[in-house]
Write a protein that holds these residues in place. Structure first.
Motif, PDB file in Angstrom:
ATOM      1  N   VAL A 123     -16.224 -55.867  59.847  1.00  0.00           N
ATOM      2  CA  VAL A 123     -17.236 -54.957  59.414  1.00  0.00           C
ATOM      3  C   VAL A 123     -18.114 -55.271  58.338  1.00  0.00           C
ATOM      4  CG1 VAL A 123     -18.054 -52.549  58.719  1.00  0.00           C
ATOM      5  CG2 VAL A 123     -16.172 -52.710  60.389  1.00  0.00           C
ATOM      6  N   ASP A 124     -17.239 -55.870  57.371  1.00  0.00           N
ATOM      7  CA  ASP A 124     -17.763 -56.175  56.007  1.00  0.00           C
ATOM      8  C   ASP A 124     -16.594 -57.074  55.395  1.00  0.00           C
ATOM      9  OD1 ASP A 124     -19.344 -56.637  54.139  1.00  0.00           O
ATOM     10  OD2 ASP A 124     -19.660 -54.804  53.200  1.00  0.00           O
ATOM     11  N   LYS A 126     -15.406 -58.836  51.281  1.00  0.00           N
ATOM     12  CA  LYS A 126     -15.583 -58.882  49.821  1.00  0.00           C
ATOM     13  C   LYS A 126     -14.679 -59.986  49.352  1.00  0.00           C
ATOM     14  CE  LYS A 126     -16.267 -56.349  45.594  1.00  0.00           C
ATOM     15  NZ  LYS A 126     -16.125 -54.935  45.081  1.00  0.00           N
ATOM     16  N   SER A 148     -20.120 -46.262  59.066  1.00  0.00           N
ATOM     17  CA  SER A 148     -21.468 -45.924  57.957  1.00  0.00           C
ATOM     18  C   SER A 148     -21.353 -46.790  56.829  1.00  0.00           C
ATOM     19  CB  SER A 148     -21.617 -44.621  58.063  1.00  0.00           C
ATOM     20  OG  SER A 148     -20.482 -43.998  56.866  1.00  0.00           O
ATOM     21  N   ASP A 149     -22.397 -46.891  56.220  1.00  0.00           N
ATOM     22  CA  ASP A 149     -22.429 -47.620  55.015  1.00  0.00           C
ATOM     23  C   ASP A 149     -21.631 -46.780  53.862  1.00  0.00           C
ATOM     24  OD1 ASP A 149     -24.198 -49.650  55.731  1.00  0.00           O
ATOM     25  OD2 ASP A 149     -25.870 -48.629  55.104  1.00  0.00           O
ATOM     26  N   SER A 150     -21.486 -45.596  54.015  1.00  0.00           N
ATOM     27  CA  SER A 150     -20.715 -44.700  52.727  1.00  0.00           C
ATOM     28  C   SER A 150     -19.300 -44.847  53.439  1.00  0.00           C
ATOM     29  CB  SER A 150     -21.282 -43.140  53.189  1.00  0.00           C
ATOM     30  OG  SER A 150     -20.780 -42.469  54.325  1.00  0.00           O
ATOM     31  N   GLN A 151     -18.814 -45.300  54.523  1.00  0.00           N
ATOM     32  CA  GLN A 151     -17.446 -45.401  54.878  1.00  0.00           C
ATOM     33  C   GLN A 151     -17.102 -46.625  54.411  1.00  0.00           C
ATOM     34  OE1 GLN A 151     -17.800 -44.596  59.052  1.00  0.00           O
ATOM     35  NE2 GLN A 151     -16.095 -43.008  59.011  1.00  0.00           N
ATOM     36  N   MET A 152     -17.900 -47.702  54.773  1.00  0.00           N
ATOM     37  CA  MET A 152     -17.695 -48.983  53.905  1.00  0.00           C
ATOM     38  C   MET A 152     -17.611 -48.963  52.519  1.00  0.00           C
ATOM     39  SD  MET A 152     -19.684 -51.807  56.149  1.00  0.00           S
ATOM     40  CE  MET A 152     -21.224 -51.359  55.919  1.00  0.00           C
ATOM     41  N   ALA A 153     -18.460 -48.233  51.740  1.00  0.00           N
ATOM     42  CA  ALA A 153     -18.435 -48.166  50.506  1.00  0.00           C
ATOM     43  C   ALA A 153     -17.160 -47.502  49.818  1.00  0.00           C
ATOM     44  CB  ALA A 153     -19.721 -47.421  49.955  1.00  0.00           C
ATOM     45  N   SER A 154     -16.780 -46.274  50.738  1.00  0.00           N
ATOM     46  CA  SER A 154     -15.437 -45.608  50.360  1.00  0.00           C
ATOM     47  C   SER A 154     -14.414 -46.660  50.259  1.00  0.00           C
ATOM     48  CB  SER A 154     -15.467 -44.480  51.066  1.00  0.00           C
ATOM     49  OG  SER A 154     -14.302 -43.732  51.020  1.00  0.00           O
TER      50      SER A 154
END
Length: 179
Positions: A123-124, A126, A148-154
């Protein structure tokens, strides 16, 4: 007339050993029972008694392009295809690091990590620094699960919190050692 399974049994055992896997490890990766692996490696079996679905699942772990046809060729006397772990694992790590990953590096990963990389979608990622070393954090999800973007950020925020806590513990430990 039933075909002799012996050449295929030898090929399955050799491929498993080439990947440095135990029978239970391979069973987990292929999502079959350990008994299934034992049966695939048994020289007393005949081709007609081997479930084709098991051949496909295990063959895919080895990276064989067409496990059923590959086994038929092996039984007929052809060499086994080269063992080549699934490209999804290599692709996920290459995408995250920008560098290709060698099969030996994949084989050195813990089994649960390899399993996640092989069954989930990247998914992503870092790249973070830990104790002066670059570390790669990979976020994966089950195929078809929207992230979602918010789940990835979380997820990344949770990882950052864990890292801060670990660094705080390291600083506290060093302070105690120096006092």
């Amino acid at each position: 007339m039933s075909l002799d399974w012996t050449p295929a049994a030898v090929a399955f055992a050799a491929a498993r050993k080439a990947m440095a896997l135990t029978q239970p490890d391979l069973a987990k990766l292929a999502d079959v029972s350990r008994n299934t692996i034992s049966n695939l490696e048994s020289r007393t079996r005949i081709y007609d008694t081997i479930p084709k679905s098991s051949v496909v699942k295990v063959g895919h772990v080895f990276g064989w392009p067409d496990p059923i046809r590959d086994v038929e060729r092996i039984i007929a006397g052809a060499p086994a295809p080269p063992t080549n772990p699934p490209s999804r694992t290599r692709a996920a790590v290459t995408e995250a690091t920008g560098r290709p990953m060698s099969p030996s590096a994949i084989e050195s990963m813990p089994l649960r990590v390899r399993r996640k990389l092989e069954t989930n979608e990247l998914v992503d990622h870092k790249i973070i620094e830990v104790d002066g070393l670059e570390m790669v954090v990979l976020l994966t999800a089950r195929p078809g699960d929207p992230v979602s973007d918010s789940q990835m950020a979380s997820g990344l925020a949770a990882w950052a919190d864990l890292e801060r806590n670990r660094r705080d513990l390291d600083i506290t430990d060093r302070d105690q050692e120096n006092s």
